[in-house]
Design a protein around this motif. Structure first.
Motif: not given
Length: 115
Positions: A76-95, A97-99
């Protein structure tokens, strides 16, 4: 093709298990295990490495012993790559108070692209 092949593990013949003991009284040996080839089965995959090793440890010993030779087959002389969409981050808070955050990474399907 034969219905069996000998395990390719470099130390397979050194493990003291009852199924490896062969020979007549006074002239016993530990022998490499046979690996059954189920070529007549619908699930059989001839490219599966388990077709050539009797156990995970025999496979690991083979890979560790021959790693440099294996890599020289297909370097392997160069890295492999897989195209992706921009990653998303979703915030959750439990009842109580833990986030925590869920991160989603979606691959872009390029199998239908022409060119």
């Amino acid at each position: 093709m034969s219905s069996h092949v000998w395990c390719h593990g470099p130390k397979c013949h050194t493990y003291s298990t009852q199924d490896r003991v062969r020979g007549t009284k006074g002239s016993k040996v530990l022998r490499t295990r046979k690996v059954k080839q189920d070529t007549d089965r619908s699930w059989y995959n001839p490219n599966n490495f388990y077709n050539y090793f009797c156990s995970q440890s025999c496979y690991n010993e083979f890979a560790n012993t021959h790693a440099q030779q294996i890599i020289r087959i297909a370097p392997r002389t160069e890295p492999l790559e897989t195209r992706i969409e921009d990653p998303t981050k979703e915030k959750h808070t439990t009842s109580w108070g833990h986030t925590y955050y869920d991160h989603t990474i979606k691959k872009i399907d390029t199998s239908n692209n022409v060119g």
